[in-house]
Write a protein that holds these residues in place. Structure first.
Motif, short mmCIF file in Angstrom:
data_model
loop_
_atom_site.label_atom_id
_atom_site.label_comp_id
_atom_site.label_asym_id
_atom_site.label_seq_id
_atom_site.Cartn_x
_atom_site.Cartn_y
_atom_site.Cartn_z
N GLN A 270 2.72 -5.85 3.08
CA GLN A 270 2.06 -7.24 3.75
C GLN A 270 2.39 -8.28 3.90
O GLN A 270 1.56 -8.77 4.68
N SER B 274 -9.28 0.03 -4.41
CA SER B 274 -8.71 0.02 -3.32
C SER B 274 -7.98 1.32 -3.57
O SER B 274 -8.44 2.66 -3.06
N ARG C 67 -8.35 -6.24 1.51
CA ARG C 67 -8.83 -5.47 2.60
C ARG C 67 -7.58 -4.52 3.43
O ARG C 67 -8.00 -3.89 3.88
N ALA C 68 -6.56 -4.98 3.65
CA ALA C 68 -5.28 -4.58 4.31
C ALA C 68 -5.56 -3.54 3.43
O ALA C 68 -4.99 -1.91 4.15
N THR D 15 1.02 -1.43 0.13
CA THR D 15 0.03 0.20 -0.16
C THR D 15 1.16 0.73 -0.06
O THR D 15 2.00 1.49 0.88
N ALA E 240 -7.97 -1.60 1.73
CA ALA E 240 -8.30 -0.71 2.11
C ALA E 240 -8.13 0.30 3.68
O ALA E 240 -8.37 1.19 4.06
N GLU E 241 -8.04 -0.78 4.26
CA GLU E 241 -7.24 -0.41 5.61
C GLU E 241 -6.85 0.95 5.82
O GLU E 241 -6.42 1.75 6.31
N LYS E 242 -5.28 0.80 5.04
CA LYS E 242 -4.15 1.19 4.77
C LYS E 242 -3.74 2.30 4.18
O LYS E 242 -3.12 3.49 4.15
#
Ligand code: AMP
Ligand code: MG
Length: 364
Positions: free
Chosen positions: A39, A97, A56-57, A17, A59-61
């Motif tokens: 990641q 994302s 998911r990672a 990310t 989208a979170e970061k």
């Protein structure tokens, strides 16, 4: 050339990310900040990148990466001239994302949006780091990609060849797994190879004698598996010294193929454009010192300039996306809210496809 611009870049196509700020003109640009949130730990238990976990990672970061990139650059969104985002190719959940984040920022601030092909980011990096002029030959060798590109301009790419199956980084990672080494496999195999004999195991050099720039690495991994099983059968286990020999032999086989095919690709590129003066390498596998040394010798022998960007800009990052965006912004090429995330997006739309082609078209 017009005034310097400040571009925010976003990248989330695989397992990094990333956000970065680049400022300048296409001929003279500087990386002001470069944030990469990896990641590796999230995927470690699975022996490879799991797309859903990656998405998911990201989208979170992704918003955290943007905040850190702006803060490290000591700037704010108000000072950004355009937002460049990787729109493909890559794992679709991941690509989405950053695309959605970039669209949100663009909509909220009115800052122009630019969708970038991830491969164009890699292919233009030698200009950012070494000021290499067009045209040049690019060898992209990473965990997901392997291709030779003749780069004649920011929008002019000809793919001269590439892998027909696995990418070299994938082969390093699989070999590490077969030999019980840590992931990512490239650095682990390289470290082991240092104390091994590269001539101890006769491994194949696939497609070496074929008169083109294509490569194949999946057979090499099968050969390593067979050699390991033979060693275990003979010795009742895998002695450390023989593991190092297997690593050294594997690395030598990959290096031989990459060097021989780079020689051919240079000749092919010069047939198309005699002004090709440099060979540039990018992607995580470019960190390998045996491969780097081999490419350097080839360049010395063929009177070719060699460019290997620093590792942080060789592997996936957002500075390269921001720089590709800088090229586009300087020629007024912007996107709107219809920009879509593309899992498949070959840089060269005209060359025949090699990898992952199917009903849905070429992958990269
Ligand atoms: P990237 O796909 O550009 O993010 O790079 C990651 C890939 O590069 C992984 O497959 C790694 O195993 C590989 N890699 C990293 N360092 C090395 C190295 N020293 N030798 C060979 N492969 C490497
Ligand atoms: Mg990566």
């Amino acid at each position: 050339m017009s005034a310097p611009l400040t571009i925010l870049g976003l990248e989330s196509s695989c397992d990094d990310t990333a956000a970065a700020v680049v400022r300048g003109t296409p001929k003279n640009a500087h990386v002001i900040s470069n944030i990469v949130i990896g990641q590796t730990d999230a995927h470690a238990a699975f022996g490879g990148v799991v797309p859903e976990i990656a998405a998911r990672a990201h989208a979170e970061k992704i918003d955290l990466a943007v905040k850190q990139a702006l803060s490290q650059a000591n700037t704010s969104l108000a000072n950004i001239d355009a937002i460049a985002v990787t729109a493909g190719p890559g794992l679709i959940g991941g690509v989405l994302s950053a695309v959605m984040c970039a669209k949100g920022l663009s909509l909220a601030t009115g800052t122009p949006l630019i969708g970038i092909n991830h491969l164009a980011g890699h292919a233009l990096t030698p200009q950012l780091t070494d000021g290499i002029a067009f045209p040049y030959l690019m060898l992209l060798v990473s965990g997901g990609h392997c291709q030779f590109l003749l780069v004649e301009g920011p929008d002019a790419y000809t793919r001269l060849g590439g892998t027909i199956d696995d990418a070299p980084g994938e082969a390093f990672d699989k070999t590490a797994r077969i030999l019980g080494l840590a992931q990512p496999g490239g650095p682990a195999v390289e470290t082991e190879a240092k104390s091994g004999d590269p001539k101890s195991f006769a491994l194949p050099r696939p497609l070496l004698n074929r008169d083109d720039c294509n490569m194949s690495f999946s057979g090499l991994k099968t050969a390593i598996l067979r050699a390991r099983d033979q060693v275990i059968a003979d010795h009742g286990g895998l002695p450390r010294a023989l593991r190092a020999d297997l690593c050294a032999s594997f690395q030598a086989a990959i290096t031989d193929v990459l060097i021989a095919k780079s020689r051919r690709a240079l000749a092919e590129a010069r047939k198309i454009n005699p002004n090709v003066q440099a060979l540039a390498v990018a992607g995580g596998v470019a960190a390998n010192s045996a491969i780097r040394t081999g490419l350097q010798s080839l360049c010395a022998e063929t009177e070719t300039d060699f460019s290997a960007p620093p590792l942080a800009l060789c592997t996936d990052n957002a500075a390269m996306i921001a720089f590709a965006g800088l090229h586009r912004a300087h020629t007024g090429q912007f996107d709107d809210m219809t920009l879509s995330a593309r899992p498949r997006w070959p840089l060269d739309q005209t060359s025949p496809t090699l990898l992952g082609s199917g009903k849905k078209g070429a992958k990269a």
